[in-house]
Design a protein around this motif. Sequence first.
Motif, PDB file in Angstrom:
ATOM      1  N   ILE A 166     -29.838  22.314  43.362  1.00  0.00           N
ATOM      2  CA  ILE A 166     -30.870  21.277  43.171  1.00  0.00           C
ATOM      3  C   ILE A 166     -30.374  20.255  42.154  1.00  0.00           C
ATOM      4  O   ILE A 166     -29.880  20.642  41.087  1.00  0.00           O
ATOM      5  CB  ILE A 166     -32.190  21.901  42.659  1.00  0.00           C
ATOM      6  CG1 ILE A 166     -32.743  22.854  43.704  1.00  0.00           C
ATOM      7  CG2 ILE A 166     -33.217  20.831  42.366  1.00  0.00           C
ATOM      8  CD1 ILE A 166     -34.014  23.522  43.277  1.00  0.00           C
ATOM      9  N   ILE A 167     -30.499  18.988  42.484  1.00  0.00           N
ATOM     10  CA  ILE A 167     -30.030  17.974  41.538  1.00  0.00           C
ATOM     11  C   ILE A 167     -31.167  17.088  41.031  1.00  0.00           C
ATOM     12  O   ILE A 167     -30.979  16.330  40.095  1.00  0.00           O
ATOM     13  CB  ILE A 167     -28.920  17.098  42.162  1.00  0.00           C
ATOM     14  CG1 ILE A 167     -29.354  16.581  43.533  1.00  0.00           C
ATOM     15  CG2 ILE A 167     -27.614  17.861  42.260  1.00  0.00           C
ATOM     16  CD1 ILE A 167     -28.469  15.502  44.082  1.00  0.00           C
ATOM     17  N   GLU A 168     -32.353  17.218  41.642  1.00  0.00           N
ATOM     18  CA  GLU A 168     -33.463  16.377  41.180  1.00  0.00           C
ATOM     19  C   GLU A 168     -34.033  16.977  39.896  1.00  0.00           C
ATOM     20  O   GLU A 168     -34.446  18.143  39.893  1.00  0.00           O
ATOM     21  CB  GLU A 168     -34.568  16.291  42.236  1.00  0.00           C
ATOM     22  CG  GLU A 168     -34.145  15.600  43.518  1.00  0.00           C
ATOM     23  CD  GLU A 168     -33.728  16.591  44.577  1.00  0.00           C
ATOM     24  OE1 GLU A 168     -33.249  17.688  44.199  1.00  0.00           O
ATOM     25  OE2 GLU A 168     -33.856  16.280  45.768  1.00  0.00           O
ATOM     26  N   LEU A 169     -34.075  16.167  38.846  1.00  0.00           N
ATOM     27  CA  LEU A 169     -34.488  16.663  37.531  1.00  0.00           C
ATOM     28  C   LEU A 169     -35.891  17.269  37.558  1.00  0.00           C
ATOM     29  O   LEU A 169     -36.125  18.347  36.997  1.00  0.00           O
ATOM     30  CB  LEU A 169     -34.412  15.524  36.511  1.00  0.00           C
ATOM     31  CG  LEU A 169     -34.729  15.892  35.066  1.00  0.00           C
ATOM     32  CD1 LEU A 169     -33.823  16.992  34.556  1.00  0.00           C
ATOM     33  CD2 LEU A 169     -34.629  14.685  34.157  1.00  0.00           C
ATOM     34  N   ASP A 170     -36.834  16.599  38.219  1.00  0.00           N
ATOM     35  CA  ASP A 170     -38.213  17.095  38.242  1.00  0.00           C
ATOM     36  C   ASP A 170     -38.294  18.484  38.870  1.00  0.00           C
ATOM     37  O   ASP A 170     -39.021  19.354  38.403  1.00  0.00           O
ATOM     38  CB  ASP A 170     -39.123  16.134  39.026  1.00  0.00           C
ATOM     39  CG  ASP A 170     -39.274  14.822  38.299  1.00  0.00           C
ATOM     40  OD1 ASP A 170     -38.977  14.797  37.086  1.00  0.00           O
ATOM     41  OD2 ASP A 170     -39.664  13.833  38.923  1.00  0.00           O
ATOM     42  N   LYS A 171     -37.510  18.676  39.948  1.00  0.00           N
ATOM     43  CA  LYS A 171     -37.535  19.977  40.623  1.00  0.00           C
ATOM     44  C   LYS A 171     -36.908  21.059  39.749  1.00  0.00           C
ATOM     45  O   LYS A 171     -37.379  22.195  39.729  1.00  0.00           O
ATOM     46  CB  LYS A 171     -36.789  19.882  41.966  1.00  0.00           C
ATOM     47  CG  LYS A 171     -37.576  19.196  43.041  1.00  0.00           C
ATOM     48  CD  LYS A 171     -36.870  19.320  44.376  1.00  0.00           C
ATOM     49  CE  LYS A 171     -37.638  18.548  45.445  1.00  0.00           C
ATOM     50  NZ  LYS A 171     -36.869  18.430  46.674  1.00  0.00           N
ATOM     51  N   VAL A 172     -35.837  20.705  39.047  1.00  0.00           N
ATOM     52  CA  VAL A 172     -35.187  21.687  38.168  1.00  0.00           C
ATOM     53  C   VAL A 172     -36.162  22.106  37.051  1.00  0.00           C
ATOM     54  O   VAL A 172     -36.318  23.298  36.757  1.00  0.00           O
ATOM     55  CB  VAL A 172     -33.882  21.110  37.564  1.00  0.00           C
ATOM     56  CG1 VAL A 172     -33.297  22.059  36.523  1.00  0.00           C
ATOM     57  CG2 VAL A 172     -32.863  20.858  38.659  1.00  0.00           C
ATOM     58  N   LEU A 173     -36.839  21.125  36.462  1.00  0.00           N
ATOM     59  CA  LEU A 173     -37.796  21.417  35.384  1.00  0.00           C
ATOM     60  C   LEU A 173     -38.910  22.339  35.886  1.00  0.00           C
ATOM     61  O   LEU A 173     -39.296  23.314  35.233  1.00  0.00           O
ATOM     62  CB  LEU A 173     -38.409  20.121  34.852  1.00  0.00           C
ATOM     63  CG  LEU A 173     -37.494  19.207  34.057  1.00  0.00           C
ATOM     64  CD1 LEU A 173     -38.105  17.827  33.909  1.00  0.00           C
ATOM     65  CD2 LEU A 173     -37.207  19.786  32.676  1.00  0.00           C
ATOM     66  N   GLU A 174     -39.415  22.020  37.058  1.00  0.00           N
ATOM     67  CA  GLU A 174     -40.510  22.787  37.659  1.00  0.00           C
ATOM     68  C   GLU A 174     -40.065  24.221  37.941  1.00  0.00           C
ATOM     69  O   GLU A 174     -40.777  25.184  37.634  1.00  0.00           O
ATOM     70  CB  GLU A 174     -40.926  22.069  38.958  1.00  0.00           C
ATOM     71  CG  GLU A 174     -42.098  22.657  39.702  1.00  0.00           C
ATOM     72  CD  GLU A 174     -43.441  22.283  39.103  1.00  0.00           C
ATOM     73  OE1 GLU A 174     -43.501  21.412  38.236  1.00  0.00           O
ATOM     74  OE2 GLU A 174     -44.435  22.912  39.511  1.00  0.00           O
ATOM     75  N   LEU A 175     -38.873  24.338  38.488  1.00  0.00           N
ATOM     76  CA  LEU A 175     -38.352  25.660  38.851  1.00  0.00           C
ATOM     77  C   LEU A 175     -38.156  26.533  37.601  1.00  0.00           C
ATOM     78  O   LEU A 175     -38.524  27.716  37.598  1.00  0.00           O
ATOM     79  CB  LEU A 175     -37.023  25.487  39.595  1.00  0.00           C
ATOM     80  CG  LEU A 175     -36.388  26.757  40.134  1.00  0.00           C
ATOM     81  CD1 LEU A 175     -37.267  27.364  41.219  1.00  0.00           C
ATOM     82  CD2 LEU A 175     -35.011  26.471  40.699  1.00  0.00           C
ATOM     83  N   ILE A 176     -37.620  25.952  36.551  1.00  0.00           N
ATOM     84  CA  ILE A 176     -37.368  26.730  35.328  1.00  0.00           C
ATOM     85  C   ILE A 176     -38.684  27.211  34.721  1.00  0.00           C
ATOM     86  O   ILE A 176     -38.853  28.397  34.423  1.00  0.00           O
ATOM     87  CB  ILE A 176     -36.576  25.884  34.295  1.00  0.00           C
ATOM     88  CG1 ILE A 176     -35.172  25.582  34.826  1.00  0.00           C
ATOM     89  CG2 ILE A 176     -36.483  26.620  32.958  1.00  0.00           C
ATOM     90  CD1 ILE A 176     -34.402  24.575  33.995  1.00  0.00           C
ATOM     91  N   THR A 177     -39.635  26.301  34.546  1.00  0.00           N
ATOM     92  CA  THR A 177     -40.891  26.700  33.891  1.00  0.00           C
ATOM     93  C   THR A 177     -41.678  27.684  34.766  1.00  0.00           C
ATOM     94  O   THR A 177     -42.197  28.677  34.262  1.00  0.00           O
ATOM     95  CB  THR A 177     -41.772  25.473  33.564  1.00  0.00           C
ATOM     96  OG1 THR A 177     -41.800  24.619  34.689  1.00  0.00           O
ATOM     97  CG2 THR A 177     -41.247  24.717  32.374  1.00  0.00           C
ATOM     98  N   ASN A 178     -41.721  27.425  36.066  1.00  0.00           N
ATOM     99  CA  ASN A 178     -42.443  28.350  36.960  1.00  0.00           C
ATOM    100  C   ASN A 178     -41.872  29.749  36.875  1.00  0.00           C
ATOM    101  O   ASN A 178     -42.600  30.731  36.715  1.00  0.00           O
ATOM    102  CB  ASN A 178     -42.345  27.883  38.419  1.00  0.00           C
ATOM    103  CG  ASN A 178     -43.302  26.753  38.729  1.00  0.00           C
ATOM    104  OD1 ASN A 178     -44.138  26.412  37.909  1.00  0.00           O
ATOM    105  ND2 ASN A 178     -43.167  26.167  39.888  1.00  0.00           N
ATOM    106  N   SER A 179     -40.545  29.834  37.005  1.00  0.00           N
ATOM    107  CA  SER A 179     -39.954  31.172  37.065  1.00  0.00           C
ATOM    108  C   SER A 179     -40.082  31.904  35.736  1.00  0.00           C
ATOM    109  O   SER A 179     -40.279  33.120  35.719  1.00  0.00           O
ATOM    110  CB  SER A 179     -38.511  31.102  37.544  1.00  0.00           C
ATOM    111  OG  SER A 179     -37.829  30.109  36.847  1.00  0.00           O
ATOM    112  N   LEU A 180     -40.011  31.185  34.618  1.00  0.00           N
ATOM    113  CA  LEU A 180     -40.164  31.881  33.328  1.00  0.00           C
ATOM    114  C   LEU A 180     -41.585  32.416  33.154  1.00  0.00           C
ATOM    115  O   LEU A 180     -41.783  33.513  32.637  1.00  0.00           O
ATOM    116  CB  LEU A 180     -39.798  30.954  32.166  1.00  0.00           C
ATOM    117  CG  LEU A 180     -38.301  30.688  32.008  1.00  0.00           C
ATOM    118  CD1 LEU A 180     -38.036  29.729  30.872  1.00  0.00           C
ATOM    119  CD2 LEU A 180     -37.538  31.985  31.757  1.00  0.00           C
ATOM    120  N   ILE A 181     -42.550  31.641  33.596  1.00  0.00           N
ATOM    121  CA  ILE A 181     -43.946  32.109  33.492  1.00  0.00           C
ATOM    122  C   ILE A 181     -44.161  33.320  34.396  1.00  0.00           C
ATOM    123  O   ILE A 181     -44.808  34.293  34.016  1.00  0.00           O
ATOM    124  CB  ILE A 181     -44.924  30.958  33.827  1.00  0.00           C
ATOM    125  CG1 ILE A 181     -44.976  30.006  32.635  1.00  0.00           C
ATOM    126  CG2 ILE A 181     -46.320  31.488  34.158  1.00  0.00           C
ATOM    127  CD1 ILE A 181     -45.828  28.788  32.820  1.00  0.00           C
TER     128      ILE A 181
END
Lengths: 472, 135
Positions: A166-181
Amino acid sequence: MHPNLFLNISVRYWQDFQDTLAKAINANIYIFDANVTPFSHFSLPVEICQDVNGGKEPRDNKCMDFYKLACASLGEKDTLVCPYGIKLCAYRLGSHTQKIGYLIIAPAKHTNLSDREEEIAFVTKAQNVYRTVNEVFNAILERNLLGLRRLELNSIYEISRLMTSIIELDKVLELITNSLIIIYQADLCFIGLREGDKIRIAHGKGVRGSNLLIGKEWPLVHPVIEQVSSQIEPTILHIGELKGLPGFNDVEIISISQVIIYPLWTALGLVGLLGIATPASLDDIGYRNLQIYTNFAAVALANATLIRRLEKEATTDFLTGFLNKRALQDVLAVELQRAARYGYQLSVIFLDIDGFKAYNDTYGHLAGDVVLQKVAELIKNSIRVTDIACRYGGEEFLLILPGTKGEDAARVADRIRRSVENYPFPHRQITVSLGVTSAKKNDSVDMLLARADQACYQAKELGKNRIYLDPS
Amino acid sequence: MVSDAIGNRIKRYETLLKEMWAASAKYLGAFSVSLLMERVVWEVSLEYKEIELLQYDQDGVSCARIAARLEENPELPVEDMFMKFIARYVEILAKLLGYERAEEIRKRLRILGEEFNEDPFAKGGMKSGEDKNRH
């Protein structure tokens, strides 16, 4: 270790096992959890307990007070006498560091175990039961913990694969926070990205108010941020220490006591910070897994940030900050489609600075650049935020005005013309010529641009410093 | 072959789970929803092993294997199992979507789940570790 793992043992199945054990040794068994709340029922009916508590568990206040006090002061094991005279054996389950609960073993019939031999036999029996129960609980805990680790590692594996694609910044941010929660049951998770000498919060999720952190800026020289970002290892901060940072006063922190903040380092330097508040403290393996995860997150964020910057630079004119000619083609095509789909007007203005070549040749390129920047600023001040400005070529600009008909676009063009004419540029007065046209049905990008260019040419032909509205 | 009685018993939960999946995937994306399902299945499986029979992938959710197991063992506490699953799912969802958006989904699902005896969509859901079978 997760405090709730113990409670995830099915009481229904546990009760069957406990009752079978109780029948085999002919003694009553029941268990309290680490907070001295009844976990399982009495295995065997005891007459006096039935009379006092009237059910399957201690409910009588005298009984409950007794158990609360006795368990709180219990070492590893003890022999106690309950308020109604029943002698019983009490054991702590788990270890000093991981208290699971308390096991109570009492004679099945009312006896004060006055006979010494009877007492020794009962205590021996109780000791054996304790060993069995403790082993079973520890095995269940180990199994639960292994399951959790497997889940963590599987998730990290999947996410690491995904993040590299994934290279889209918004998607990377979303994926990181979602998975950590999801993985760590985090109550709060936020990511701040470095922008020069500050950290700007790009994403925040979790308890109420977490999203209000987004957009807040924390200077790198702030003592807390300086402390965190000067290290390689994560820093554990008490929530009180974060209160001084903008945005934290709005976060509902009732369930949060501390936040782990990871500096996100890559070969390019500090990319940002990742903060996470988990409801339970992590053990060494948990910290290590989280560190592996944040390492991947740092690389993914660095890539995505770099790509976003490159994309922006590829579509932006360095001198004016407007879109460049390459981006114009795509943007105008999208706007034309949108206008056709929703049936609204679309107009464009083609602007050319009069006599710019002569100005450049006479006063130099630096002076010419100043004129270009100032004209761009005057244009920006004359249009709406929804309008789009592009630098088309050397001294040519193109403006896209969605939802605007030709006459209104001509008024905007004249406003720009006047503001340039009246601005005190160095050396001499600067004027502009502007051609205005509106999109027609089935217009292509090239057709629209050609008409706007032609209209600008007409304005020049008519004597410059004027606007020309395409009549077609 | 699953009997009509068992099929109907499971169908309403399957409908609810499908709706939950679709509503969450709209905001979170299929990957995060799969991760969330995996997490909640693991948690609930500590108490109800049969939840591992729940099938889910990019296309949605199926309870067919749970229905088949229920046919073999009608005593299976599927109601308790699904209630716990849904409550825990919604609790984590609130953290992911924000409480306002999660509340919208909760309201929509509550209409679908009106026939249930218990309300798995009570605000905040059941807390982790709470066990309604206790005592």
